[in-house]
Design a protein around this motif. Structure first.
Motif, PDB file in Angstrom:
ATOM      1  N   UNK A 105      -9.041 -12.513  50.010  1.00  0.00           N
ATOM      2  CA  UNK A 105      -8.394 -12.834  48.736  1.00  0.00           C
ATOM      3  C   UNK A 105      -8.468 -14.333  48.492  1.00  0.00           C
ATOM      4  N   UNK A 106      -8.793 -14.712  47.260  1.00  0.00           N
ATOM      5  CA  UNK A 106      -8.867 -16.120  46.868  1.00  0.00           C
ATOM      6  C   UNK A 106      -8.063 -16.308  45.589  1.00  0.00           C
ATOM      7  N   UNK A 107      -7.509 -17.494  45.356  1.00  0.00           N
ATOM      8  CA  UNK A 107      -6.681 -17.711  44.162  1.00  0.00           C
ATOM      9  C   UNK A 107      -7.478 -17.876  42.884  1.00  0.00           C
ATOM     10  N   UNK A 108      -8.761 -18.186  42.992  1.00  0.00           N
ATOM     11  CA  UNK A 108      -9.594 -18.376  41.808  1.00  0.00           C
ATOM     12  C   UNK A 108     -11.037 -18.489  42.259  1.00  0.00           C
ATOM     13  N   UNK A 137      -2.039 -16.884  43.845  1.00  0.00           N
ATOM     14  CA  UNK A 137      -1.938 -17.463  45.190  1.00  0.00           C
ATOM     15  C   UNK A 137      -0.625 -17.122  45.886  1.00  0.00           C
ATOM     16  N   UNK A 138       0.464 -16.908  45.102  1.00  0.00           N
ATOM     17  CA  UNK A 138       1.741 -16.599  45.745  1.00  0.00           C
ATOM     18  C   UNK A 138       1.790 -15.172  46.299  1.00  0.00           C
ATOM     19  N   UNK A 139       0.807 -14.346  45.949  1.00  0.00           N
ATOM     20  CA  UNK A 139       0.758 -12.973  46.463  1.00  0.00           C
ATOM     21  C   UNK A 139      -0.137 -12.837  47.686  1.00  0.00           C
ATOM     22  N   UNK A 140      -0.899 -13.873  47.993  1.00  0.00           N
ATOM     23  CA  UNK A 140      -1.922 -13.738  49.029  1.00  0.00           C
ATOM     24  C   UNK A 140      -1.323 -13.580  50.424  1.00  0.00           C
ATOM     25  N   UNK A 141      -0.414 -14.459  50.817  1.00  0.00           N
ATOM     26  CA  UNK A 141       0.130 -14.377  52.175  1.00  0.00           C
ATOM     27  C   UNK A 141       0.887 -13.071  52.417  1.00  0.00           C
ATOM     28  N   UNK A 142       1.734 -12.607  51.486  1.00  0.00           N
ATOM     29  CA  UNK A 142       2.367 -11.299  51.717  1.00  0.00           C
ATOM     30  C   UNK A 142       1.353 -10.167  51.859  1.00  0.00           C
ATOM     31  N   UNK A 143       0.247 -10.223  51.087  1.00  0.00           N
ATOM     32  CA  UNK A 143      -0.763  -9.165  51.174  1.00  0.00           C
ATOM     33  C   UNK A 143      -1.473  -9.185  52.525  1.00  0.00           C
TER      34      UNK A 143
END
Length: 288
Positions: A105-108, A137-143
């Motif tokens: 996953x990447x933020x952009x 980006x705020x969803x990446x670490x939880x995922x």
């Protein structure tokens, strides 16, 4: 004057004095707070604000009526994005092969973080990664923590908070870039309409930076009001990392870093080579 920048601590710290009317002669600002992925899109046309913060990686797609300013952005050392996983080798040694054929996953896809990741992966991940998934980006670490994706590319304050999610750092892309090139990392740029007085705008931005450094407590309430999810300590660490001498003036090393990033990305087919050439960074046509 309409301006757009992110609500992140480094941007609010840099622009506080100007937004508060503390810079003599500077026009009043009409501020839009937007994540960089939004401003990257706005910069492709002329429907966006007159001044805005975008990613250096978005410059090849930026409308030619916008010029790169040599100040106000985020560029430095020891401040690069991180590749995170939920596991790693038991001996703690980073193993890039963990990403072979995996979902990241990447933020952009139009960010410096993404370009750095693809350049690093081309050299270090045997067989290449699998699927690239764009995610806020705020969803990446939880995922990553939940195992929904194999790895995540994170930016900003995630450098300081990822251990809270029990994640492991597979690679610090900033460290890799600096060791590979000897140059700082170009992250966020400030662009402005060419029809404006670019020298004056650069002067007002530098005055705002100088005021922030001379009066570090003056912006605290403003910074924290836009970073309510962060502790004051994390916000300060964020500012200390991303606001530095390059924020006031890109200088020769700063422009060389931008040229190196976009040149390598063009060579890998990640950005159009002709668009990079059209920026004419060395000629100074994009700077004041």
């Amino acid at each position: 004057m309409k301006i757009a920048f992110s609500p992140c601590p480094n941007d609010t710290f840099v622009f506080h004095a100007w937004t508060a009317g503390l810079i003599p002669g500077a026009p009043r600002l009409d501020v839009t707070y937007a994540d960089i992925d939004i401003t990257n899109g706005l910069s492709e046309g002329l429907t966006g604000p007159e001044v805005m913060k975008i990613s250096y990686a978005a410059l090849p797609w930026t409308h030619p009526d916008y010029a790169l300013l040599p100040c106000g952005g985020a560029l430095g050392r020891g401040c690069g994005p991180l590749v995170l996983t939920a596991g790693g080798r038991t001996d703690g040694t980073p193993d890039p092969s963990l990403l072979t054929g995996k979902t990241v996953a990447v933020p952009s896809e139009r960010s410096t973080a993404y370009l750095l990741f693809r350049l690093w992966a081309a050299q270090n991940v045997p067989g290449g990664v699998g699927r690239i998934l764009v995610m806020p980006f705020h969803q990446i670490m939880p995922a990553v923590q939940r195992g929904e994706i194999d790895a995540g590319l994170v930016i900003h304050e995630a450098r300081f908070t990822y251990p809270q999610y029990g994640l492991s750092m597979l690679q610090d892309l900033g460290s890799w870039w600096e060791q590979d090139t000897g140059l700082p990392i170009p992250l966020g740029a400030i662009v402005a309409r060419r029809s404006l007085d670019l020298e004056a705008i650069a002067g007002w931005i530098r005055a705002s930076v100088d005021y922030a450094w001379a009066n570090p407590d003056a912006s605290r309430e403003y910074v924290m009001s836009h970073s309510q999810e962060l502790s004051p300590e994390v916000a300060k660490s964020h500012i200390d990392l991303y606001v530095n001498g390059f924020t006031r003036d890109l200088g020769a090393d700063g422009f060389a870093a931008v040229e190196a990033l976009l040149g390598r990305a063009a060579a890998e087919g990640l950005v159009p080579e002709e668009r990079v050439a059209s920026l004419k960074l060395r000629s100074g046509l994009n700077a004041v």
